[in-house]
Design an enzyme around this catalytic site. Sequence first.
Site, mmCIF file in Angstrom:
data_model
loop_
_atom_site.group_PDB
_atom_site.id
_atom_site.type_symbol
_atom_site.label_atom_id
_atom_site.label_comp_id
_atom_site.label_asym_id
_atom_site.label_seq_id
_atom_site.Cartn_x
_atom_site.Cartn_y
_atom_site.Cartn_z
ATOM 1 N N GLN A 255 79.726 20.721 15.819
ATOM 2 C CA GLN A 255 79.764 19.654 16.839
ATOM 3 C C GLN A 255 79.513 18.275 16.220
ATOM 4 O O GLN A 255 78.953 18.177 15.122
ATOM 5 C CB GLN A 255 78.718 19.930 17.931
ATOM 6 C CG GLN A 255 79.118 21.090 18.830
ATOM 7 C CD GLN A 255 78.029 21.514 19.808
ATOM 8 O OE1 GLN A 255 76.992 20.889 19.918
ATOM 9 N NE2 GLN A 255 78.270 22.620 20.504
ATOM 10 N N GLY A 258 84.052 15.401 15.248
ATOM 11 C CA GLY A 258 85.430 15.111 15.621
ATOM 12 C C GLY A 258 86.303 16.341 15.864
ATOM 13 O O GLY A 258 87.491 16.213 16.155
ATOM 14 N N GLU A 283 89.042 21.905 34.203
ATOM 15 C CA GLU A 283 88.256 22.632 35.197
ATOM 16 C C GLU A 283 86.769 22.322 35.007
ATOM 17 O O GLU A 283 86.208 22.581 33.940
ATOM 18 C CB GLU A 283 88.492 24.136 34.996
ATOM 19 C CG GLU A 283 87.704 25.004 35.926
ATOM 20 C CD GLU A 283 87.935 26.487 35.663
ATOM 21 O OE1 GLU A 283 88.919 26.839 34.978
ATOM 22 O OE2 GLU A 283 87.131 27.277 36.136
#
Length: 366
Positions: A255, A258, A283
């Site tokens: 994480q 990029g 969603e």
Amino acid sequence: MAALSEEFTVSANEAVHISIVQPGPHDQLVRRHNFHPEFTYPIVGEAEQIFGYKGLDVEIQFAAHNLLPHINISYEKKFETVGTTSALDLNKKFRDFLPPTAFERGFESLVQDDPDAAAWTPPGECVKRYTRGGENYEVWAGSLLGMPMRTLVDNIQILIVSFIEGGQFINLEDVDWTLDRWRVYLTYHKASKPPTPRASPYTFVGYATTYRFYIFQKPAKGHVPISFPFSESITPNKLSSRLRISQFLITPPYQNSGHGSALYQAVYDEAMTDPTILEVTVEDPSEEFDKLRDMNDYETLRPQFEAADIKIDSSALTSLERGRLKRIPTTKLLPLDKLQEIRAKKKIASRQFARMVEMYLLAQIP
Ligand code: ACO
């Protein structure tokens, strides 16, 4: 009794850890990455605590390339019952979130001696290659209809509930396999030199699942309406659709480098080249995902807004209207036809597009 209960109660988020393993020298698996889940409440309950064990360690292992799963539960001592409370049946709890293969013996030798690992490639096709910090990464994409993709997704769905608040499993039993609606995108690190000659150079980074909603447009007057169920001559994949990003995850070790943006761009770029996809939706996005989406969509739209010279234009207003700017409809202040054209061309969903316009206009204020 209370002290005993406390002694045998552990934090599930600390006791459970996930490791990404590879074959190593001396016939021993190497833990390439090891991290804790963010959430365990879907598995062990709201309090995220496990009762009945001392020195508990629950290791969920995944082979770095094909994500073959295995669960290893160990503890110093188990207390079956204290008063009326029984120890949590961990095998039972985790069976709902891992495939049956995760509970079988022989995982270590299956990974260590896998004769196909060196030549293995992720399922689907490679749709993007990029480098970060001098390392090579690839995004592969394929339909969930393919068995290797289905097995892989089934193996790692526990990561969805472990890292996405309110994350939902794709119920593979309920998927309508007659329609090709699900497409999965996988990001992998590709090592220039695997840890052993027989190991795979691929290590899993993260993935996204996408789902198509078909848009059934009303037939124009005089045309025969499409009848259901579909006749052989109408392939639903050719119908206009809205693409929904359903699940999106970059594993913790990767994480903030990029990779999320690269994966989002890979999904978006494919949507842009597919004339049947009219817009991309998401969603139930998390706050972190919203940030990622905003950052990427803004980069896409800013040059378009600049080229179309989008700005609030009050020159067409009467002097009375100018005095009451707050009540003027947007149609009088902004070139809505130009904006609509950009939105359709860039396939951004309407609410997200409105946010981007607002951000752009705010950024113009000197
Ligand atoms: N080097 C260093 N930092 C970078 C680079 C780079 N090359 N590129 C971008 N960044 C920065 C960005 O500027 C951004 O900074 P900011 O947070 O200050 O704005 C930050 O890194 C994050 O951007 P990415 O690295 O592209 O995103 P990441 O790979 O961390 O993925 C995500 C973000 C998907 C939210 C990830 O953290 C994650 O999976 N979290 C857990 C699960 C989750 O929340 N998933 C989304 C749920 S919603 C859904 O599923 C539809």
